[in-house]
Design an enzyme around this catalytic site. Sequence first.
Site, PDB file in Angstrom:
ATOM      1  N   CYS A 283      32.466  15.943   9.689  1.00  0.00           N
ATOM      2  CA  CYS A 283      33.216  14.684   9.698  1.00  0.00           C
ATOM      3  C   CYS A 283      32.565  13.645   8.791  1.00  0.00           C
ATOM      4  O   CYS A 283      33.249  12.849   8.143  1.00  0.00           O
ATOM      5  CB  CYS A 283      33.348  14.157  11.117  1.00  0.00           C
ATOM      6  SG  CYS A 283      31.768  13.822  11.956  1.00  0.00           S
ATOM      7  N   HIS A 415      31.225  10.544  16.013  1.00  0.00           N
ATOM      8  CA  HIS A 415      32.251  10.989  15.073  1.00  0.00           C
ATOM      9  C   HIS A 415      32.363   9.990  13.927  1.00  0.00           C
ATOM     10  O   HIS A 415      32.193   8.781  14.116  1.00  0.00           O
ATOM     11  CB  HIS A 415      33.584  11.117  15.800  1.00  0.00           C
ATOM     12  CG  HIS A 415      34.652  11.814  15.016  1.00  0.00           C
ATOM     13  ND1 HIS A 415      34.413  12.934  14.243  1.00  0.00           N
ATOM     14  CD2 HIS A 415      35.984  11.548  14.874  1.00  0.00           C
ATOM     15  CE1 HIS A 415      35.547  13.336  13.688  1.00  0.00           C
ATOM     16  NE2 HIS A 415      36.506  12.507  14.043  1.00  0.00           N
TER      17      HIS A 415
END
Length: 482
Positions: A283, A415
């Site tokens: 990510c 994230h």
Amino acid sequence: MDYHMDYIPNEVISHQGERFVDKYVDRKILKNKKSLLVIISLSVLSVVGFILFYFTPNFRKSDLFKNSSVENNNDDYIINSLLKSPNGKKFIVSKIDEALSFYDNKMKDINKNNNNNTSSDFKGLSLFKENKPSNNFIHNENYFINVFDHKFLMNNVEHINQFYTFIKTNNKQYNSPNEMKERFQVFLQNAHKVKMHNNNKKSLYKKELNRFADLTYHEFKSKYLTLRSSKPLKNSKYLLDQINYDAVIKKYKGNENFDHAAYDWRLHSGVTPVKDQKNCGSCWAFSSIGSVESQYAIRKNKLITLSEQELVDCSFKNYGCNGGLINNAFEDMIELGGICTDDDYPYVSDAPNLCNIDRCTEKYGIKNYLSVPDNKLKEALRFLGPISISIAVSDDFPFYKEGIFDGECGDELNHAVMLVGFGMKEIVNPLTKKGEKHYYYIIKNSWGQQWGERGFINIETDESGLMRKCGLGTDAFIPLIE
């Protein structure tokens, strides 16, 4: 180029329980059994199809096809209609009974011919990867789905059908019946959570089952939520601090004021298409590469797709598919002298790949990158462009479908995503029956365009943007190419 999308809601899958039974399968008669089952299944489907076809002219009079159209009267529609109808289920059960009776008689003949005194009636079917002939059925293996039990069929046929559709749609492969059973149980648990959430009328967003539906949150977290804790780099030559932020924002903003209610870079050709990190904890690479792509679109009017794989392979301050940091990605991007396009250095997800910085002759680089104060997110977004940010994701996040996310947050930043806009929507309060203004940030994710609102998620904030739900923007960086 305009990247504004129309978002189309999908059906939400319902939930019920599941039962599994154990059955031993004799290898010697497997081939004959399997052939007979195929013939029987085709026969049952043929009978069902024939009867439906025969009565099609009168389908408008039937409750089964009420409110349907001729165009919708295809195989999938018929099967789904039957599954939703108690009479349809009973009809299927009766036909399976007939087929099973025929099958039992044939099996007696086969057993007699093979002089097999230890065979058992076959009662189960299994869905798992058939990579080896011996894996079709396994001696002493547990957990076969009992589709010939009436109660099981009546109570679970819809969910078995949904799980099969899920497997087929997402190309899932399981190595054994036991693994299939475990995944089915997780699937049902997630389906229950989705249903319970969507029954809550107070929530501002909806959930749906997607490709993550057979994963526990622990499994999902270990694979997709791999952002490392941010550690400011001391004496970095490339990171511009708070003092530099004021100078940079003044260059692009001047004395101009802006609307704090709404601005969407997708409507101003400043956001490239959503990509998919697949089975790689990258990510951090997608977030940083995406913001560089946006800078080239905004400042240079160039629509380019850069290589996340080059960062995964060559960003030695990060950890490849095992996670990384956004600021480390920008540091290495500068050290590498730029990044190749995705065509020259394509993405291969978690497949082993050695760093090869000489794959292309033309690279796209950045000069430095800017740390954005967490109280200036809307200002920086409006005048500088999309921002690479961190966020704390919980188990509510994976199944987001649409709306303004107001669910639970994670307990740590895990994230990396992109902040690409902000907006406001007036929503009627179901209790007061009055319209209320709800502000939100627009986030570009890296889980493909099938996730969320075509790859995007809206997360609640306030008009000023100071409300940073889920730690949104605790780490916030913008690459600069000028």
